[in-house]
Design a protein around this motif. Structure first.
Motif, PDB file in Angstrom:
ATOM      1  N   THR A 153       6.889 -14.347   5.417  1.00 16.44           N
ATOM      2  CA  THR A 153       6.489 -14.344   4.006  1.00 16.44           C
ATOM      3  C   THR A 153       5.689 -13.089   3.674  1.00 16.44           C
ATOM      4  O   THR A 153       5.789 -12.550   2.572  1.00 16.44           O
ATOM      5  N   ASP A 154       4.885 -12.602   4.638  1.00 10.15           N
ATOM      6  CA  ASP A 154       4.156 -11.351   4.412  1.00 10.15           C
ATOM      7  C   ASP A 154       5.126 -10.215   4.118  1.00 10.15           C
ATOM      8  O   ASP A 154       4.895  -9.386   3.231  1.00 10.15           O
ATOM      9  N   CYS A 155       6.208 -10.162   4.874  1.00  6.35           N
ATOM     10  CA  CYS A 155       7.204  -9.116   4.672  1.00  6.35           C
ATOM     11  C   CYS A 155       7.835  -9.234   3.289  1.00  6.35           C
ATOM     12  O   CYS A 155       7.910  -8.263   2.539  1.00  6.35           O
ATOM     13  N   VAL A 156       8.275 -10.430   2.938  1.00  6.78           N
ATOM     14  CA  VAL A 156       8.937 -10.611   1.645  1.00  6.78           C
ATOM     15  C   VAL A 156       7.975 -10.310   0.498  1.00  6.78           C
ATOM     16  O   VAL A 156       8.366  -9.781  -0.548  1.00  6.78           O
ATOM     17  N   ASN A 157       6.700 -10.615   0.702  1.00  9.79           N
ATOM     18  CA  ASN A 157       5.707 -10.308  -0.335  1.00  9.79           C
ATOM     19  C   ASN A 157       5.688  -8.830  -0.700  1.00  9.79           C
ATOM     20  O   ASN A 157       5.421  -8.465  -1.842  1.00  9.79           O
ATOM     21  N   THR A 158       5.950  -7.962   0.265  1.00  7.04           N
ATOM     22  CA  THR A 158       5.894  -6.523  -0.016  1.00  7.04           C
ATOM     23  C   THR A 158       6.995  -6.078  -0.966  1.00  7.04           C
ATOM     24  O   THR A 158       6.912  -5.004  -1.562  1.00  7.04           O
TER      25      THR A 158
END
Length: 761
Positions: free
Chosen positions: A129-134
């Protein structure tokens, strides 16, 4: 935070309220005795007896703001943190544990732009989710490749297929699929020409995905594992503008809420997110017509708010007050008023303007005042702002000629402390800024300081009373400083989490905004930020606040070790950047420039004070540019290791002249002393046209109070101004002093020595 008017940025919804000097220099002749060489104007020699010497010392709370002008999809969860300006760094942060900021997950944009169809879906599910948040920050060709309609349609159908076997956890990456779709809608809204239009094909696909998810019984599981996915899915309803189609989800969550939800932050967040669907649904015509045909959601809101009033005053009270607000918001539609009015009136009758139910009453009253003001007598909400002021801010206290405090609940000692803190800060500010007086056309000669009793009270009352967004740690409202009758003010609150220690959160930060706007920045706030100046505006406020109070800014020093930003990059900071860059890195940039390149700062402030923003911008980006990078990074490393250098406090010169009692322009007399009950006398001559005279005392031992008179020797019984706080840190400010001689004395409440008195004009 500094602003000229309330700022409602796109997508700021139902956010939580997280859980915001005397300059010393030295003595002279023996105090309390008359010297032979008296000043030319005194009415008599300095008295030899000073008298008796006894000198008396005179939540997580969330609210939806008023409607915004644009209907943009919400930013990512991490992006939403950007509104949390001026907040303390503590456990009250709104980010749930699984979404807390961490080391950036490896994430290559090409992993998404180079894939299509099922390969793209699998890549998203395998990402964090951290990745997709970017991906919320994508622009240009990357945005088009990642979020064009064909890509979004594939992911929406991927959500449909995943949701069919959803087991109530994020084991298969359901949250990542939902978050990717949210990112797509967000980026497409901001870059429609780049990403391209979204049509009926995507709408069919997104409905299939959401229909399948909400039809799966596991989507109702009460757990953190499901709550994280559910909260994002509810927000996706709004991103896709499907607010009307999923009103049944809104009603399901509000009706289904019970105490089992309370142990899960994510489940509470999922419930609270239904208010986003309602709040922004009013801008979707289909939503309004659907509610008009079946207004049962109004009954659901009323039942929730009236039936769960026991939550008010707890850390879940925002669920109730938001329900009342969203019910009241339906008053904007004429066709729904006959249904809405009695329900709204019922909630007002069940709550009160103060006390534990105040958040509900005030929230609902604000909606009536905004959408149905003509019927205020029916609701009992007429003259709302005046009533709130009378009930909530009963205390008015004048700190001197320039500061007035309006407070909800402060003792005399607390008022004295706050006033002394601000008055004493004046001298420190001017010593750092080295200004020559107010900028041209600035009539903000006074500041009104509004202090609520807690962060919850600030959340409850700040918006309705002052029209501000309260998702922050305080706000300075400058207004138009050139307008006659304009009142500069800042709104703050007591940091209740620090009790029994009393502290007004961000008091010195916000007061610096007032001084900075008056003495350093020409024009109003809109003019000030016509070019990027936020690095200075917020960085300088942080710098003065911390250095004046002689506090170590540990969070900023930790950031220094990361060496994240070049100095040149920080000169481009705006409020669209995260709070870490705005505040901590702003502080570092300002501190470095003041300590290492004071001449550049002097030139820069010359441009700022003249309103020459383009010249200032050229200085920062061209003349300075990257020329200091090597030294900047070396300084950051030293600072992180504990050697940031001394804070900037330009030393004052010792006053000259044979009479050791004489003060002068921007100089000091050091090592003053007196025995208990006696006085040390000083005087100075002020030229015509002086805008402000500031006298400060500091340093040494004992307890000295400061007295001033414009007509003769100042004593404890003959004075016009005095500063009598505990200790030796005292400040007196005189606006527009008459030309000629002025008199100052230090009275020894307790014997003192080593005290410094400084005069500035």
């Amino acid at each position: 935070m500094r602003t000229s008017r309330p700022r409602h940025r796109r997508g700021w919804l139902a956010a939580p309220l997280a859980l915001a000097l005397a300059l010393g220099l030295a003595p002279m002749a023996s105090a309390g005795t008359a010297n032979a060489a008296s000043p030319p104007r005194p009415t008599g020699a300095a008295p030899t007896d000073a008298g008796t010497g006894s000198g008396s010392a005179d939540a997580h709370v969330r609210r939806s703001p008023l409607p915004v002008s644009e209907r943009a999809p919400l930013p990512s969860s991490r992006e939403e943190l950007r509104r949390d300006y001026d907040r303390p760094d503590d456990a009250r942060s709104r980010v749930a544990p699984s979404m807390r900021a961490s080391a950036a997950a490896p994430c290559a944009v090409g992993d998404f732009t180079s894939r299509t169809g099922s390969a793209l879906v699998q890549q998203i599910r395998a990402s964090t989710t951290d990745c997709v948040n970017t991906l919320f920050s994508l622009a240009g060709s990357d945005a088009a490749q990642a979020f064009r309609e064909a890509q979004m349609t594939s992911v929406a159908y991927g959500l449909r297929d995943d949701a069919a076997t959803y087991d109530g956890t994020n084991r298969t990456g359901t949250a990542q699929l939902v978050l990717y779709l949210r990112a797509g809608y967000y980026v497409q809204w901001n870059h429609p020409a780049t990403v391209g239009a979204y049509g009926p094909g995507l709408r069919t696909a997104i409905r299939a995905g959401l229909d399948t998810f909400f039809a799966n019984g596991r989507s109702g599981n009460v757990s953190d594992a499901n709550g994280e996915v559910l909260a994002e899915a509810v927000t996706l309803i709004d991103s896709a503008e499907e607010n009307a189609r999923y009103l049944y989800v809104v009603k399901r969550l509000l009706t289904g809420y019970d105490s089992s939800y309370d142990s899960s932050w994510w489940m509470l967040n999922a419930v609270n997110n239904v208010y986003t669907v309602l709040f922004r649904g009013h801008q979707v015509p289909e939503f309004v017509s659907t509610v008009s045909a079946d207004p049962s959601v109004l009954d659901t809101l009323y039942a929730f708010a009236s039936g769960r009033r026991s939550l008010l005053g707890t850390d879940r009270g925002y669920l109730v007050s938001n329900a009342g607000r969203e019910l009241g918001r339906f008053l904007q539609h004429t066709a729904l008023r006959s249904k809405t009015r009695p329900l709204v009136r019922g909630l007002l009758d069940l709550s009160a303007i103060t006390g534990p139910t105040a958040a509900l009453w005030v929230g609902v009253a604000e909606m009536t005042d905004h959408y149905d003001k003509a019927e205020c007598a029916y609701y009992g909400t007429c003259d709302l702002q005046r009533r709130l002021a009378a009930e909530v801010l009963p205390i008015t206290f004048t700190c001197g000629s320039t500061i007035r405090v309006r407070a909800q609940q402060m003792t005399s000692a607390q008022l004295d402390w706050a006033c002394a803190s601000m008055r004493n800060q004046d001298a420190y500010f001017h010593s750092v800024a080295a200004d020559t007086g107010p900028v041209a056309n600035d009539r903000n000669t006074t500041i009104e300081v509004v202090v609520f009793d807690s962060s919850a009270d600030y959340q409850t009352y700040g918006g309705p009373m002052f029209g501000i967004d309260t998702n922050n740690g305080g706000m300075y409202l400058e207004g138009d400083p050139a307008a006659a009758g304009n009142q500069a003010r800042f709104i703050a609150y007591e940091a209740e989490w620090l009790r029994p220690t009393f502290e007004i959160w961000n008091l010195n930060h916000e007061y610096t905004h007032y001084l900075d706007g008056r003495f350093n920045l020409y024009g109003d706030f809109t003019a000030n930020i016509a070019t990027p100046t936020i690095w200075w505006i917020e960085g300088f406020a942080e710098y003065v606040s911390y250095s004046y109070r002689e506090l170590t800014y540990g969070a900023a020093i930790t950031e220094a070790g990361k060496k994240t930003y070049s100095l040149r990059t920080l000169f481009d900071t705006t409020y669209n950047h995260d709070t870490n860059r705005v505040y901590r890195w702003g502080y570092l940039a300002v501190r470095y420039m003041l300590q290492s390149h004071r001449g550049d700062v002097t030139t820069l402030l010359g441009h700022y004070r003249a309103g020459n923003w383009n010249a200032a911008r050229t200085l920062l980006t061209g003349t300075i540019g990257s020329r200091y990078d090597t030294d900047w990074y070396a300084w950051l490393g030293a600072c992180a290791a504990g050697n940031c250098g001394g804070t900037t406090n330009p030393p004052a010169n010792e006053c000259t002249g044979g009479d050791v009692r004489t003060l002068g322009r921007n100089c000091q007399r050091s090592n003053l002393q007196a025995t208990t009950g006696n006085l040390s006398y000083l005087y100075l001559q002020v030229p015509a046209g002086t805008a402000r005279l500031t006298i400060t005392s500091s340093g040494g031992t004992g307890d000295a109070d400061l007295y001033y008179s414009p007509s003769g020797w100042a004593t404890t019984t003959s004075y016009t101004h005095r500063s009598v706080t505990s200790g030796n840190g005292e400040t007196i400010t005189i606006d527009n002093p008459a030309p000629g001689y002025h008199y100052v004395s230090l009275h020894a409440r307790q014997a003192f020595s080593g005290v410094t008195v400084k005069s500035e004009y």
